[in-house]
Design a protein around this motif. Structure first.
Motif, PDB file in Angstrom:
ATOM      1  N   TYR A  68       0.869  -1.157   0.000  1.00  0.00           N
ATOM      2  CA  TYR A  68       0.000   0.000   0.000  1.00  0.00           C
ATOM      3  C   TYR A  68       0.913   1.217   0.000  1.00  0.00           C
ATOM      4  O   TYR A  68       1.529   1.537   1.004  1.00  0.00           O
ATOM      5  CB  TYR A  68      -0.882  -0.009   1.244  1.00  0.00           C
ATOM      6  CG  TYR A  68      -1.552   1.312   1.468  1.00  0.00           C
ATOM      7  CD1 TYR A  68      -1.065   2.216   2.402  1.00  0.00           C
ATOM      8  CD2 TYR A  68      -2.647   1.684   0.707  1.00  0.00           C
ATOM      9  CE1 TYR A  68      -1.658   3.447   2.576  1.00  0.00           C
ATOM     10  CE2 TYR A  68      -3.245   2.902   0.879  1.00  0.00           C
ATOM     11  CZ  TYR A  68      -2.744   3.786   1.805  1.00  0.00           C
ATOM     12  OH  TYR A  68      -3.327   5.002   1.959  1.00  0.00           O
ATOM     13  N   ALA A  69       1.019   1.864  -1.131  1.00  0.00           N
ATOM     14  CA  ALA A  69       1.901   3.038  -1.215  1.00  0.00           C
ATOM     15  C   ALA A  69       1.367   3.948  -2.294  1.00  0.00           C
ATOM     16  O   ALA A  69       1.920   4.029  -3.390  1.00  0.00           O
ATOM     17  CB  ALA A  69       3.337   2.616  -1.532  1.00  0.00           C
ATOM     18  N   PRO A  70       0.260   4.638  -2.014  1.00  0.00           N
ATOM     19  CA  PRO A  70      -0.365   5.419  -3.082  1.00  0.00           C
ATOM     20  C   PRO A  70       0.465   6.595  -3.548  1.00  0.00           C
ATOM     21  O   PRO A  70       0.229   7.121  -4.615  1.00  0.00           O
ATOM     22  CB  PRO A  70      -1.676   5.902  -2.437  1.00  0.00           C
ATOM     23  CG  PRO A  70      -1.426   5.839  -0.983  1.00  0.00           C
ATOM     24  CD  PRO A  70      -0.495   4.728  -0.759  1.00  0.00           C
ATOM     25  N   PHE A  71       1.439   7.017  -2.740  1.00  0.00           N
ATOM     26  CA  PHE A  71       2.216   8.187  -3.148  1.00  0.00           C
ATOM     27  C   PHE A  71       3.499   7.829  -3.853  1.00  0.00           C
ATOM     28  O   PHE A  71       4.220   8.698  -4.310  1.00  0.00           O
ATOM     29  CB  PHE A  71       2.513   9.066  -1.926  1.00  0.00           C
ATOM     30  CG  PHE A  71       1.288   9.719  -1.392  1.00  0.00           C
ATOM     31  CD1 PHE A  71       0.543   9.118  -0.392  1.00  0.00           C
ATOM     32  CD2 PHE A  71       0.850  10.914  -1.918  1.00  0.00           C
ATOM     33  CE1 PHE A  71      -0.609   9.705   0.077  1.00  0.00           C
ATOM     34  CE2 PHE A  71      -0.300  11.526  -1.446  1.00  0.00           C
ATOM     35  CZ  PHE A  71      -1.034  10.916  -0.449  1.00  0.00           C
ATOM     36  N   PHE A  72       3.773   6.549  -3.938  1.00  0.00           N
ATOM     37  CA  PHE A  72       5.004   6.172  -4.610  1.00  0.00           C
ATOM     38  C   PHE A  72       4.713   6.015  -6.093  1.00  0.00           C
ATOM     39  O   PHE A  72       3.730   5.373  -6.448  1.00  0.00           O
ATOM     40  CB  PHE A  72       5.549   4.872  -4.017  1.00  0.00           C
ATOM     41  CG  PHE A  72       6.978   4.627  -4.369  1.00  0.00           C
ATOM     42  CD1 PHE A  72       7.320   3.702  -5.341  1.00  0.00           C
ATOM     43  CD2 PHE A  72       7.982   5.341  -3.755  1.00  0.00           C
ATOM     44  CE1 PHE A  72       8.641   3.495  -5.677  1.00  0.00           C
ATOM     45  CE2 PHE A  72       9.304   5.132  -4.084  1.00  0.00           C
ATOM     46  CZ  PHE A  72       9.638   4.205  -5.048  1.00  0.00           C
ATOM     47  N   PRO A  73       5.546   6.552  -6.963  1.00  0.00           N
ATOM     48  CA  PRO A  73       5.213   6.584  -8.387  1.00  0.00           C
ATOM     49  C   PRO A  73       5.042   5.230  -9.058  1.00  0.00           C
ATOM     50  O   PRO A  73       4.339   5.122 -10.038  1.00  0.00           O
ATOM     51  CB  PRO A  73       6.402   7.319  -9.020  1.00  0.00           C
ATOM     52  CG  PRO A  73       7.021   8.071  -7.930  1.00  0.00           C
ATOM     53  CD  PRO A  73       6.752   7.332  -6.679  1.00  0.00           C
ATOM     54  N   THR A  74       5.713   4.199  -8.570  1.00  0.00           N
ATOM     55  CA  THR A  74       5.541   2.913  -9.240  1.00  0.00           C
ATOM     56  C   THR A  74       4.960   1.906  -8.263  1.00  0.00           C
ATOM     57  O   THR A  74       5.056   2.051  -7.054  1.00  0.00           O
ATOM     58  CB  THR A  74       6.870   2.353  -9.759  1.00  0.00           C
ATOM     59  OG1 THR A  74       7.753   2.212  -8.647  1.00  0.00           O
ATOM     60  CG2 THR A  74       7.494   3.277 -10.773  1.00  0.00           C
ATOM     61  N   LYS A  75       4.408   0.841  -8.857  1.00  0.00           N
ATOM     62  CA  LYS A  75       3.849  -0.208  -8.021  1.00  0.00           C
ATOM     63  C   LYS A  75       5.024  -1.033  -7.492  1.00  0.00           C
ATOM     64  O   LYS A  75       5.903  -1.418  -8.241  1.00  0.00           O
ATOM     65  CB  LYS A  75       2.963  -1.080  -8.899  1.00  0.00           C
ATOM     66  CG  LYS A  75       1.744  -1.557  -8.221  1.00  0.00           C
ATOM     67  CD  LYS A  75       0.762  -2.128  -9.236  1.00  0.00           C
ATOM     68  CE  LYS A  75      -0.347  -2.803  -8.471  1.00  0.00           C
ATOM     69  NZ  LYS A  75      -1.155  -3.666  -9.258  1.00  0.00           N
ATOM     70  N   ARG A  76       5.006  -1.338  -6.229  1.00  0.00           N
ATOM     71  CA  ARG A  76       6.149  -2.046  -5.702  1.00  0.00           C
ATOM     72  C   ARG A  76       5.733  -3.094  -4.700  1.00  0.00           C
ATOM     73  O   ARG A  76       4.705  -2.968  -4.039  1.00  0.00           O
ATOM     74  CB  ARG A  76       7.112  -1.068  -5.038  1.00  0.00           C
ATOM     75  CG  ARG A  76       6.447  -0.127  -4.070  1.00  0.00           C
ATOM     76  CD  ARG A  76       7.442   0.738  -3.362  1.00  0.00           C
ATOM     77  NE  ARG A  76       8.321  -0.063  -2.533  1.00  0.00           N
ATOM     78  CZ  ARG A  76       9.630  -0.075  -2.668  1.00  0.00           C
ATOM     79  NH1 ARG A  76      10.209   0.677  -3.567  1.00  0.00           N
ATOM     80  NH2 ARG A  76      10.383  -0.812  -1.887  1.00  0.00           N
ATOM     81  N   ARG A  77       6.583  -4.093  -4.583  1.00  0.00           N
ATOM     82  CA  ARG A  77       6.332  -5.143  -3.602  1.00  0.00           C
ATOM     83  C   ARG A  77       7.074  -4.807  -2.323  1.00  0.00           C
ATOM     84  O   ARG A  77       8.134  -4.211  -2.339  1.00  0.00           O
ATOM     85  CB  ARG A  77       6.850  -6.482  -4.120  1.00  0.00           C
ATOM     86  CG  ARG A  77       5.939  -7.079  -5.151  1.00  0.00           C
ATOM     87  CD  ARG A  77       6.366  -8.493  -5.479  1.00  0.00           C
ATOM     88  NE  ARG A  77       5.577  -9.020  -6.558  1.00  0.00           N
ATOM     89  CZ  ARG A  77       4.401  -9.599  -6.401  1.00  0.00           C
ATOM     90  NH1 ARG A  77       3.911  -9.749  -5.196  1.00  0.00           N
ATOM     91  NH2 ARG A  77       3.733 -10.044  -7.435  1.00  0.00           N
TER      92      ARG A  77
END
Lengths: 193, 667, 273
Positions: free
Chosen positions: B503-512
């Motif tokens: 859950y990281a809506p502010f991070f530009p890419t999707k990450r694990r």
């Protein structure tokens, strides 16, 4: 690079213009060296510590201890702090390091105890950190550090330091007690009901 | 040495040359693309089969995707487009055109009489005698006899024309040759060696270039082409490739950035306290940023990173995109810094790097309330004004009822509250169950063996009631003692499913999510080895409903240890066990890279024992330690006993810790 | 940076290129001879003896020989006949024997020039590499004071003080470098830092050694017989300075702690509950 100016009377150098912090530190160091050199008459001076400065420092320290015994704690703390400052200022930078280090460590320990008693936890913590940096990694220091951190509310860090103390002396009673205290407060902090 | 060169007048050779070139390129390319297409369709590496893991991922994704700003989505599209472009990308076009060319060349070859002629000029005795390849001598002889009867010049009928006669005679010669090639020793040898019973034939060597290119008008062009290829194009590409490999370290960061980090670490003064701001200042000097945006200065980058942490709105679109790009790059930069700081054994900086990582992923400044601020929809003002009881952690938050939580966090909307609670309960909290050093095959750690660290942990939600480690029976935490385990103790970690997307809506890419493990020594407080990042761990326990607000006490009804999944982390040690018996204490830090949560930071002892004296040692230790604890109690101890250690694990330190060494020297 | 690496490659391939050109331009190529006229007649007269003559008599140029053999092989197959039949259309280009020498000469000279340029540039790059440590303030200050001492009258003790400070700094750096050595070599082997940094580290070690020697020389010039004592004194100064720097930084650390942990302290340093 700032321009240097030399004052003939005081024999000190100073920088003008924008002086970086590192340069300032070096300038101060040179000035301190100059002063000590001027005071030193023997051109072939050795690292032998000076007796008169040792006496001065010791006097201040003793008066601090006396005050502490008479329960005049704030004055005691002031005296000891002064003693440390005196050591920093009076002693020539080339006097034997081992002696200076021992002196400082000894005085700091007393200062820390006094600070802790009077509730000045942050000061005590900084001094404890300094002791650790100088290589004095001992369970007693970890005990005091854990205590100070607990009082300042940094529970995680307190637990970490407590564990470090226990790793040095696994059967230390005080540390074990502090560990229980840490765990209890952490459980509350983390909502582990 | 061939005596003659022939040009490819009849177009015999150049089609094959071109064909070889084309196929050399096309076949691997086609195989790769087909492979990728097939794998891509079936879901590939990303999805996991674990239903629980997928459930958690789904829940988090729902909230995450709702909160991701449109800008970021647009950025992701642009970003991803640089990687794959769907069906119509260059590779596929090249493949299609290539195969088309191949087909046309093959067609041309077939139509070319000269080639066909040359091909059929091969001498095949089996077909001449009309026998199969596996025929034995008797069959060959009989075939020969039959055919020679037909074609022998004496046996030919008289009314054949001279041309037909010569044809028959030639055929007869061929048949004889064929028979001899299969039976007569010498001829057979010739045939096998040279492909023709008459011995070595004339071989012609040709140049696969048409005449006009070499002799005529085109020759300067060819020379020019060669000059360009060998003198310009080849060196250019090789040097470009070489300088590119020289430019990046193994960790994927630019060499100059790595040098800058090392510079900072070497000149790091103990008077500087490590904070997240310091690390961000270091990051803003990265060479990659300068390459991306040469017009920005270092202070601009630092400003952009701080804007990101404080979630400031950015009106300028270009700067917004710059921010996203920079933040996305921070991932590899921080891993590089972590690696370097572990190389310099600096625990504080490594720790703070991990904290900075979390701050950047969640876009939360490093405040004491960061665990709360990472949640969605939190009204920070209301939160700081409100809190009656100090709430800093998610665990503490969940001790209150939902209604109270909404007041604490300042969330009025029902739906928002639900989302917040979903995220809060799906953030993995780590709890240590058991940690020990194991040597596969031995009951304890022996001298100079290679132990690894085995950590058994329980992943639980902040919502769950705390379960003390004692409630889990020993059998659940036992290692399987079979041969597989002894051969490769780390294989058990691969059986776990991949950690889900964070859950990281502010991070530009999707990450694990990832879990980073650092190992250090307690004696000198320094790190020992490079960080180990773990990407596989089962989060099954997060789906359990074990609300601490509802369950008052643990008993056999509501808690069954078998239902809970115990995670395993195995960390290999970079050094073997010491050569002396004793206890060595290690500090292990296990932190999540994406979330602010309860991480592990514990001490574990490596008890190095001599295998025979194991029992004696244990009892002796007990007696010794009892005496010691009586002695120490006086706090104003004036006799300092500095422990001077000579083991390999200690060394001289930075700036003021030069003093340590001096102390050791003087002693 | 890329193209500079390309130069050796291109030179190596140019030699090959030249051979290719020979093969291709066989008709326009020169026949290597020692005497032009003699060979003209020979060529006109003989056919297949052409080979033998040339190989025997053209002992001067080795390259020429091999090329000639190849060339004449060419000649025989396709153009041999027409070349020697039509005596009127004989084309000979007369080139002296110095041509291959010139070619070889140019090649070698250009390679030498390139190598020396390359080496010089590499050395220049190396010297321009920045030091590992930040600015050496102690050294700069010493030289500045020395400069001032030429115009103003500076007490000699000030100069000595500056020199001691410089010596202490050098000792600190050499200690640091020794401590860093295993760590940097491991990082370098693992590929976490680049070639450039390793080079800088090596440079730094040498620079510090030279600097220390210089410092000792200066000490000798300031006071005869001082250097031995100078070294011991500098060591003590180095450690003591480190101690006092650490002590003086306590105030700054306190401020950062207060900010990080959001503590509220009263004037006395006690926590406000």
């Amino acid at each position: 690079m700032a321009t240097l100016q030399y004052d003939i009377n005081t024999k000190k150098i100073s920088g003008s213009g924008t002086v970086l912090e590192s340069q300032e530190i070096n300038i101060a160091q040179i000035n301190a060296l100059t002063q000590s050199l001027v005071a030193e008459s023997n051109p072939n001076f050795t690292p032998q510590p000076h007796d008169d400065s040792t006496k001065l420092i010791k006097n201040l320290f003793e008066s601090g201890l006396k005050n502490a015994k008479q329960n005049r704690l704030p004055e005691a703390l002031k005296n000891i702090t002064l003693a440390i400052e005196m050591a920093q200022r009076k002693r020539a930078p080339w006097e034997a390091f081992a002696v200076q280090l021992q002196e400082m460590q000894f005085m700091l320990r007393h200062k820390i105890d006094l600070s802790l008693v009077q509730g000045k936890y942050l000061d005590a913590l900084q001094d404890l950190d300094m002791l650790l940096n100088t290589g004095l990694v001992q369970p007693e220091i970890m005990i005091r550090k854990t205590d100070a951190l607990l009082k300042l509310g940094q529970l995680d860090q307190a637990r970490i330091d407590c564990e470090r103390g226990l790793s040095l002396q696994p059967q230390n009673v005080k540390l074990k007690a502090l560990m229980l205290e840490c765990t209890r407060r952490l459980a509350n902090y983390n909502g582990d009901i | 040495m061939p005596q003659s060169y022939e040009y490819d007048e009849s177009s015999e050779t150049w089609p094959f040359f071109v064909l070889t070139l084309l196929l050399m390129v096309l076949i691997p390319l086609t195989i790769l693309q087909v492979h990728k297409l097939l794998l891509g369709k079936s879901g590939g590496v990303d999805d996991t089969d674990d239903p629980d893991q997928n459930l958690i991922q789904k829940q988090l994704e729902n909230v995450n995707d709702a909160l991701v700003s449109r800008d970021v989505l647009r950025f992701r599209q642009v970003f991803d487009r640089k990687g794959k472009r769907g069906i119509l990308n260059v590779k596929n076009v090249v493949i299609v055109v290539g195969w088309f060319l191949v087909a046309s060349i093959v067609q041309r070859v077939m139509n070319n009489d000269a080639i066909v002629e040359a091909a059929t000029g091969l001498f095949d005795p089996y077909s001449i005698l009309s026998v199969s390849i596996n025929a034995n001598d008797r069959e060959i002889k009989s075939a020969y006899r039959k055919l020679s009867v037909k074609f022998h010049p004496d046996k030919l009928s008289k009314d054949l024309s001279p041309e037909e006669r010569t044809v028959m005679e030639e055929a007869y010669v061929q048949i004889t040759k064929a028979y001899e090639a299969l039976t007569d020793e010498l001829t057979k040898e010739n045939f096998l060696r040279y492909g023709h019973p008459d011995g070595p034939q004339n071989t012609t060597h040709g140049i696969a270039l048409p005449r006009f290119l070499v002799d005529g008008v085109g020759s300067p062009l060819v020379v020019l082409f060669y000059v360009a290829l060998l003198g310009v194009i080849l060196p250019y590409f090789v040097s470009k490739w070489w300088s590119k490999t020289q430019l990046h370290t193994k960790k994927g960061i630019h060499v100059k950035t790595a040098s800058y980090f090392v510079d900072r670490l070497i000149n790091y003064k103990p008077s500087e306290v490590v904070t997240v701001d310091l690390i961000i200042n270091w990051l803003s000097h990265a060479e990659e940023f300068k390459i991306f945006y040469p017009e920005f200065k270092q202070s601009d980058f630092e400003g952009l990173l701080h804007d990101h942490l404080n979630r400031r709105e950015e009106p300028d679109k270009a700067r917004r995109y710059a921010r996203y790009r920079i933040v996305a790059k921070c991932h590899s930069l921080l891993h590089g810094l972590l690696d370097i700081s572990c190389g310099f054994r600096n625990t504080d900086i490594a720790n703070m790097t991990l904290e900075t990582f979390k701050c950047i992923v969640q876009a939360v400044p490093h405040s004491p309330y960061r665990q709360i601020f990472q949640l969605p929809h939190v009204d920070r003002k209301k939160f700081s004004e409100g809190s009656i009881d100090e709430v800093c952690t998610l665990g503490k938050l969940f001790t209150y009822e939902d209604a109270k939580i909404s007041k604490i966090l300042g969330i009025s909307d029902e739906k928002n509250l639900k989302e917040t609670l979903t995220v809060a309960s799906n953030i993995p909290n780590l709890k240590l169950l058991k940690a020990e050093f194991l040597v596969p095959g031995e009951p304890q750690v022996t001298l100079a063996s290679t132990p690894h660290l085995s950590i058994k942990l329980l992943i639980r939600s902040a919502k769950h009631k705390a379960i003390p480690a004692e409630n889990f029976p020993q059998e659940m935490m036992e290692e399987p003692q079979d041969f597989e385990f002894q051969k490769d103790p780390f294989a058990v970690m691969l059986k776990e499913p991949l950690l889900p997307y964070s859950y990281a809506p502010f991070f530009p890419t999707k990450r694990r999510d990832g879990i980073c493990c650092l190992v250090g020594l307690q004696k000198d407080g320094k790190l020992l080895q490079t960080p180990v990042t773990i990407q596989r761990l089962s989060l099954k326990n997060l789906t359990k409903d074990f609300d601490k607000r509802q369950i008052k006490e643990l008993n056999n009804d509501n808690f069954k240890p078998e239902d809970w999944e115990i995670g395993t982390i195995k960390i290999p040690l970079g050094q073997p066990a010491p050569n002396e018996t004793g206890d060595v204490f290690f500090r292990v830090i296990v932190k999540s890279t994406d979330y602010f949560t309860s991480d592990l930071d514990f001490t574990v002892a490596m008890q190095v024992r001599d295998s025979q004296e194991q029992y004696k040692q244990a009892t002796e230790d007990e007696y010794e330690t009892d005496e010691e604890s009586d002695k120490e109690s006086d706090e104003d101890d004036e006799d300092d006993e500095d422990e001077v250690s000579d083991s390999d694990y200690t060394d001289i330190d930075t700036d003021t810790e030069v003093e340590e060494d001096a102390v050791d020297e003087k002693k | 940076m890329g193209f500079k690496n390309a130069l050796p490659l291109s030179i190596a391939s140019s030699t090959r290129l030249f051979l290719y050109i020979f093969l291709i331009f066989k008709r326009n190529i020169l026949i290597f001879c020692t005497a032009s006229t003699k060979y003209e007649k020979l060529i006109k007269s003989t056919g297949n003896d052409h080979n033998r003559f040339l190989s025997q008599n053209c002992a001067v140029c080795k390259i020429g020989k091999n090329l000639l053999v190849k060339m004449s092989a060419f000649n025989e197959s396709s153009n041999g006949s027409e070349f020697f039949d039509s005596a009127e259309h004989v084309e000979t280009k007369i080139v002296s024997v110095y041509t291959p020498l010139i070619y070889v000469g140019i090649l070698i000279i250009s390679l030498i020039v390139f190598a020396s340029q390359y080496r010089r540039r590499k050395i220049q790059q190396m010297t321009e590499l920045p030091s590992i440590f930040d600015e050496n303030d102690a050294k700069d200050l010493y030289f500045q004071i020395k400069q001032i001492s030429e115009t103003q009258s500076v007490h000699e003790k000030v100069l000595k003080a500056a020199l001691l400070n410089r010596g202490a700094e050098t000792i600190r750096r050499s200690f640091k470098l020794k401590e860093l050595e295993p760590q940097i070599s491991i990082l370098y082997k693992n590929g976490s830092i680049g070639e450039e940094y390793w080079q800088r580290y090596q440079n730094e070690v040498k620079v510090i050694e030279i600097d220390f020697k210089e410092t000792l020389q200066e000490a000798e010039s300031l006071q005869a017989g001082w250097p031995q004592l100078f070294v011991t004194i500098c060591k003590e100064i180095c450690f003591n300075q480190a101690l006092s720097r650490r002590y003086n930084s306590i105030l700054k650390r306190k401020e950062i702690c207060i900010k990080e942990w959001e503590l509220k302290l009263n004037d006395d340093g006690r926590l406000i509950q």
